[in-house]
Design a protein around this motif. Structure first.
Motif, short mmCIF file in Angstrom:
data_model
loop_
_atom_site.label_atom_id
_atom_site.label_comp_id
_atom_site.label_asym_id
_atom_site.label_seq_id
_atom_site.Cartn_x
_atom_site.Cartn_y
_atom_site.Cartn_z
N SER A 39 0.82 -1.21 0.00
CA SER A 39 0.00 0.00 0.00
C SER A 39 0.85 1.25 0.00
N THR A 40 2.14 1.11 -0.32
CA THR A 40 3.00 2.29 -0.29
C THR A 40 3.00 3.02 -1.63
N CYS A 41 3.07 2.28 -2.73
CA CYS A 41 3.10 2.93 -4.05
C CYS A 41 1.71 3.16 -4.60
N HIS A 42 0.83 2.23 -4.32
CA HIS A 42 -0.56 2.35 -4.75
C HIS A 42 -1.38 1.77 -3.61
N THR A 59 3.49 -14.11 -10.33
CA THR A 59 4.12 -13.24 -11.34
C THR A 59 3.99 -11.77 -10.92
N THR A 60 2.78 -11.41 -10.48
CA THR A 60 2.56 -10.01 -10.08
C THR A 60 3.45 -9.65 -8.89
N VAL A 61 3.46 -10.52 -7.88
CA VAL A 61 4.25 -10.21 -6.68
C VAL A 61 5.74 -10.12 -7.05
N LYS A 62 6.20 -11.02 -7.92
CA LYS A 62 7.60 -10.95 -8.36
C LYS A 62 7.88 -9.63 -9.05
N ARG A 63 6.91 -9.19 -9.87
CA ARG A 63 7.10 -7.93 -10.57
C ARG A 63 7.16 -6.78 -9.57
N MET A 64 6.32 -6.84 -8.55
CA MET A 64 6.31 -5.79 -7.53
C MET A 64 7.63 -5.81 -6.76
N ILE A 65 8.17 -7.01 -6.56
CA ILE A 65 9.47 -7.12 -5.88
C ILE A 65 10.54 -6.43 -6.73
N ALA A 78 3.62 -16.61 1.71
CA ALA A 78 2.39 -16.39 2.46
C ALA A 78 1.48 -15.41 1.74
N LEU A 79 2.09 -14.39 1.17
CA LEU A 79 1.30 -13.37 0.49
C LEU A 79 0.66 -13.94 -0.79
N VAL A 80 1.44 -14.66 -1.57
CA VAL A 80 0.91 -15.25 -2.80
C VAL A 80 -0.23 -16.23 -2.46
#
Ligand code: HEC
Length: 89
Positions: A39-42, A59-65, A78-80
Motif C-alpha cells: 500500500s505504499t506505491c498504490h 508473477t505479479t508479486v515478483k514484478r512488484m518485488i 504467504a502473500l501469494v
C-alpha cells in the motif's frame, strides 16, 4: 485503528525485555503483508480489485518485488497464497 495496534506493540516491547513482538515477529500473515507491503506505491485495493490464479499472483508479486517491494521468501509465499485464496477467478 492502526495506531492502537502499534502502541500495543510498543507496550509489548517494553514489557517483555528482549522480546519485541512488534519488531521481531515476521509478518507472515497474508492479509497483514498486503496492507503493509502493498500500500505504499498504490493502495492495496489495486490488488484487491483483481482476480488471479496462484501463478498469476506469483508473477505479479515478483514484478512488484522488482519494483522495490521487500519480502522475505516466507513472506512472499504467504502473500501469494493469501492472494490466490482470497482473490481467485
Ligand atoms: C515500489 C512501489 C510498489 C509497491 C511497493 C507495490 N507495487 Fe504494485 N504496482 C506498482 C506500479 C508502479 C504499478 C503499475 C505499473 C505496472 O503494473 O507495472 C503497480 C501495479 C500493480 C498491480 C496491477 C497490475 C497487475 O499486474 O495486475 C497489482 C495487482 C499490484 N501492483 C499489486 C501489488 C502487490 C500485491 C504489492 C505487494 C507485494 C505491490 N503491488 C506493491 C508499484 C508498486
Amino acid at each position: 485503528m492502526k495506531k492502537t495496534v502499534m502502541s500495543v506493540g510498543i507496550i509489548a516491547c517494553m514489557g517483555f525485555t528482549g522480546i519485541c513482538f512488534a519488531e521481531k515477529a515476521p509478518a507472515v500473515n497474508g492479509a497483514e503483508l498486503l496492507e503493509k507491503k502493498c500500500s505504499t506505491c498504490h493502495p492495496s485495493a489495486r490488488a484487491k480489485g483483481l482476480k488471479k490464479t496462484a501463478a498469476e499472483w506469483e508473477t505479479t508479486v515478483k514484478r512488484m518485488i522488482s519494483k522495490g517491494v521487500k519480502l522475505a521468501d516466507a513472506e512472499k509465499k504467504a502473500l501469494v497464497e493469501y492472494l490466490a485464496k482470497t482473490y481467485k477467478p
